[in-house]
Each structure stands twice: as C-alpha cells, then as structure tokens.
Scaffold this active site. Structure first.
Site, PDB file in Angstrom:
ATOM      1  N   GLN A  71       0.837  -1.205   0.000  1.00  0.00           N
ATOM      2  CA  GLN A  71       0.000   0.000   0.000  1.00  0.00           C
ATOM      3  C   GLN A  71       0.873   1.257   0.000  1.00  0.00           C
ATOM      4  O   GLN A  71       1.844   1.335   0.748  1.00  0.00           O
ATOM      5  CB  GLN A  71      -0.879   0.012   1.255  1.00  0.00           C
ATOM      6  CG  GLN A  71      -1.888   1.146   1.255  1.00  0.00           C
ATOM      7  CD  GLN A  71      -2.571   1.339   2.603  1.00  0.00           C
ATOM      8  OE1 GLN A  71      -1.926   1.603   3.602  1.00  0.00           O
ATOM      9  NE2 GLN A  71      -3.882   1.184   2.613  1.00  0.00           N
ATOM     10  N   CYS A 101      -6.006   7.079   5.769  1.00  0.00           N
ATOM     11  CA  CYS A 101      -5.266   7.343   7.008  1.00  0.00           C
ATOM     12  C   CYS A 101      -5.693   8.679   7.617  1.00  0.00           C
ATOM     13  O   CYS A 101      -5.605   9.724   6.963  1.00  0.00           O
ATOM     14  CB  CYS A 101      -3.765   7.329   6.752  1.00  0.00           C
ATOM     15  SG  CYS A 101      -2.847   7.688   8.256  1.00  0.00           S
ATOM     16  N   GLY A 204     -13.702  -2.700   9.773  1.00  0.00           N
ATOM     17  CA  GLY A 204     -14.008  -1.928  10.971  1.00  0.00           C
ATOM     18  C   GLY A 204     -14.652  -2.762  12.051  1.00  0.00           C
ATOM     19  O   GLY A 204     -15.776  -3.254  11.888  1.00  0.00           O
ATOM     20  N   ASP A 205     -13.913  -2.959  13.143  1.00  0.00           N
ATOM     21  CA  ASP A 205     -14.426  -3.586  14.366  1.00  0.00           C
ATOM     22  C   ASP A 205     -14.752  -5.075  14.242  1.00  0.00           C
ATOM     23  O   ASP A 205     -15.554  -5.591  15.028  1.00  0.00           O
ATOM     24  CB  ASP A 205     -15.684  -2.847  14.873  1.00  0.00           C
ATOM     25  CG  ASP A 205     -15.460  -1.357  15.062  1.00  0.00           C
ATOM     26  OD1 ASP A 205     -14.289  -0.954  15.217  1.00  0.00           O
ATOM     27  OD2 ASP A 205     -16.447  -0.594  15.050  1.00  0.00           O
ATOM     28  N   GLY A 227      -8.112  -5.743  11.362  1.00  0.00           N
ATOM     29  CA  GLY A 227      -6.924  -5.010  11.758  1.00  0.00           C
ATOM     30  C   GLY A 227      -6.554  -5.247  13.204  1.00  0.00           C
ATOM     31  O   GLY A 227      -5.880  -6.225  13.543  1.00  0.00           O
ATOM     32  N   ARG A 228      -7.061  -4.372  14.090  1.00  0.00           N
ATOM     33  CA  ARG A 228      -6.598  -4.376  15.475  1.00  0.00           C
ATOM     34  C   ARG A 228      -6.759  -5.710  16.187  1.00  0.00           C
ATOM     35  O   ARG A 228      -5.938  -6.061  17.039  1.00  0.00           O
ATOM     36  CB  ARG A 228      -7.322  -3.263  16.249  1.00  0.00           C
ATOM     37  CG  ARG A 228      -6.851  -1.883  15.843  1.00  0.00           C
ATOM     38  CD  ARG A 228      -7.768  -0.808  16.332  1.00  0.00           C
ATOM     39  NE  ARG A 228      -9.086  -0.902  15.692  1.00  0.00           N
ATOM     40  CZ  ARG A 228     -10.118  -0.156  15.987  1.00  0.00           C
ATOM     41  NH1 ARG A 228     -10.017   0.744  16.935  1.00  0.00           N
ATOM     42  NH2 ARG A 228     -11.266  -0.291  15.345  1.00  0.00           N
TER      43      ARG A 228
END
Ligand SMILES: Cc1cc2nc3c(=O)[nH]c(=O)nc-3n(C[C@H](O)[C@H](O)[C@H](O)COP(=O)(O)O)c2cc1C
Length: 331
Positions: A71, A101, A204-205, A227-228
């Site tokens: 990316q 971002c 997301g989430d 992601g997280r």
C-alpha cells in the site's frame, strides 16, 4: 472474490495494513493462520522515491505470505506514479492506494483520508496509478471526511470508473479517527448501486467469527478485513475462518499461541536488533488477549513489558504459560 486473476474463494478474510505492525514476519504468521491476503504497512511515495532505506525495506515480500498487497500513500500525482512503478518492480500481487489514514501528519497534508476533501485529485491519482502499472490496483478509504460528508456511495462508483479492481471501506469518517463504531449500514449501501460491480471489502471492528459472518451475510460484502483484533492474536484468522466453515469456538492451543508470540519476538529481533526488536513487539504483547483474565497479573504484565532481552522475556512468558496452564479459572 476475485481481484484480477487472483481467486480468493468464498468469504475471504484479509489482514489490514497497519503501520509498524504488518511487517513481513507478522504477515506470514497471519497467512499461516488463515488470512487469505495480507497488506503491508503503508509506504510513503515521497520517501520511496527518495530511496529512504527504512521505506524501501517495506517492499520486502516473503513468497510464502502471498498474495501480498503493498500500500502506498501520497498527495501528488507524479510521485505516486513513480512510487507505484517502484512498488510493481518489487513484485507484490496487488498495489493498494491509501485514501483513509486519518492521522494529522498524513491527512493534514492532504494525503490518506485528507484526499476525501479533494475528490478530483483523488480520482486523478487513482487513474494515473492504474495506468502506470500492470498489476491490479485497489483503494482503501473511509466513508467520508465527517458525518456531514458521507460520500462513499458516489465515490465508490467514481473510483471504480478509474479502473481499480477492488475497494476496501473502513466504516468510519476521518473525524471519527478510531472512536465510535464502524457504520456497516453505510458500507452495505455501496452495494445498492447496481453499477458498482468490483469486489467490496468491509472493514471496521471485526473481532470474531460471528461478526465476520454478519458482515458477509447481513451487509453483503465480498471480503472482510481485520486489523486491530489481530495484534497480539494472529490466530484470530484461524478462529474466524473456522467459524465461517461452521466450526464455532475453534481456536488453537495455549501452547501454540505462546509459540507464535515467541516466534514473533525472535523474528523481530533477527530483523532489527535485540533491544529495538523487543520494543517493536511490545505492542503485540500489550494487546494480546492471551493475557486477559489472568488473576493478579499486574506485576507480571509490567515485568513482561519491561523485559529488554530475549532471555528475560522468554522467562516471563514461560512463567505466564505455566500459570495459565495451572489456573483452573482461566478457561
Ligand atoms: C496501529 C495501526 C496502524 C494502521 N496503519 C494503517 C496503514 O498503514 N494503512 C491503512 O490503510 N490503514 C491503517 N490502519 C487502519 C487499519 O487498516 C483499519 O482500517 C482500522 O484499524 C479499522 O479496522 P479494525 O477495526 O479491524 O482495526 C492502521 C490501524 C492501526 C490500529
């Protein structure tokens, strides 16, 4: 889901790009745990064309981790085109452009999510990058700049018309940064547009197999990006993929989880050096769900996050592993 000639099969789950997290070692581990595609950390187009060593190192790909996406981000057409060609030469399967971002040093200068305030420029960069390379180009962005400008429905079609081959949408605005919840209804609404036909990856989430299943079944995305929830827990991919395959609650053993963390520590040290390698991996240790719910853990946690050599850290981990195995209440 298919991007270019790459067929990801049904319901692919991919590792999100994360600065300082998704290095080649972590990507391979996530791949081994079931991730269908992995993304590099974002790479600054400006730094790349100036041949900054720390940036060019980010182009390293281990063949075993493929399919790999690299990316890039930037705010001007020419450097983005030049960087895209350099990235293509490094041999990724896909090139992704970051228009999502939210951090000040990026978005404040008009790059990343900052581009959500200059759509003509975003489309110009996208068109130019698509033209410049022969590998599939994709875009990752957010739903809009703020709650008064949720533009993703129109933007998705405009980006498609620039020639991208897939779109990833994080269901937050730039203003939200990482607060509130990702809005999956807005992500789903992109598909209401009959003209939109490239794969849509929702982000997301997503923290469990159940949420991933809902993303596919209720919100209709073609792929899910995590992601997280993978930081300190790359086995999340095993859990999500198992759930999607009908095996709920399946996970790997405690021993396998500790082995993965030890491997991450070793590989991080090999890649950088002992001190900085351990600093790098602390974020994973601090976030890991493996250490949640252990009784009277505070002092040991501090010890773990203060250890500065491999041996020290290995000893603390051995102690914790033993405790988890003995602690009846843990499971
Ligand atoms: C530490 C960290 C670094 C990130 N770096 C990037 C990045 O380099 N490029 C990008 O597109 N998104 C980046 N993101 C955003 C994630 O890719 C993702 O969109 C976001 O975390 C929401 O997904 P999640 O809820 O599954 O974490 C980063 C997020 C975190 C937490």
């Amino acid at each position: 889901m298919k991007i270019g000639k790459i067929d990801f099969g049904n319901k692919p789950v991919v590792l999100a790009p994360m600065e300082d997290v998704t290095d080649t070692s972590f990507r391979l581990i996530c791949k081994e745990q079931g991730a269908d595609m992995v993304y590099s950390e974002f790479v600054s187009a400006d730094a790349l064309i100036r041949n900054i060593a720390a940036t060019t190192r980010k182009l390293t790909i281990n063949p075993a981790e493929r399919p790999t996406v690299i990316q890039i981000y930037g705010r001007e057409v020419e450097p983005m085109v030049e960087a895209a060609k350099m990235v293509e030469a490094a041999g990724p399967d896909i090139l992704d452009i970051n228009f999502g971002c939210p951090v000040k040093k990026v978005a404040g200068k008009g790059a990343g999510a900052g581009m959500l305030r200059d759509i003509p420029k975003m489309l110009e960069i996208t068109t130019a990058v698509v033209k410049a390379v022969n590998i599939p180009v994709t875009v990752k962005t957010r739903i809009g700049w703020d709650c008064n400008s949720i533009i993703i429905r129109d933007l998705a079609e405009q980006l498609q018309d620039c020639g991208i081959e897939a779109l990833t949408v994080h269901g937050r605005t730039r203003s939200q940064m990482y607060t509130g919840n990702a809005d999956w209804n807005v992500i789903a609404s992109i598909k209401d547009n009959q003209r939109f036909r490239i794969p849509l990856i929702g982000n997301g989430d997503i923290t469990s197999g159940q949420l991933a299943k809902e993303a596919f079944d209720k919100y209709g995305v073609d792929g899910v990006m995590v992601g997280r929830a993978s930081i300190g827990a790359p086995w999340i991919f095993h859990e999500i993929k198992s759930y999607l395959n009908g095996n709920s609650n399946e996970t790997i053993s405690i021993k396998e989880k500790f082995d993965i963390l030890r491997r991450q520590i070793r590989e991080s040290i090999d890649r950088i050096d002992e001190y900085r390698g351990i600093l790098h991996i602390r974020r994973h240790l601090a976030a890991s769900p493996l250490f949640k719910g252990i009784s009277h853990f505070r002092d040991t946690r501090i010890e773990m996050l203060r250890a500065s050599t491999f041996n020290e850290l290995d000893e603390v981990l051995a102690k914790i592993e033993k405790r988890i195995n003995n602690e009846y209440s843990y499971e």
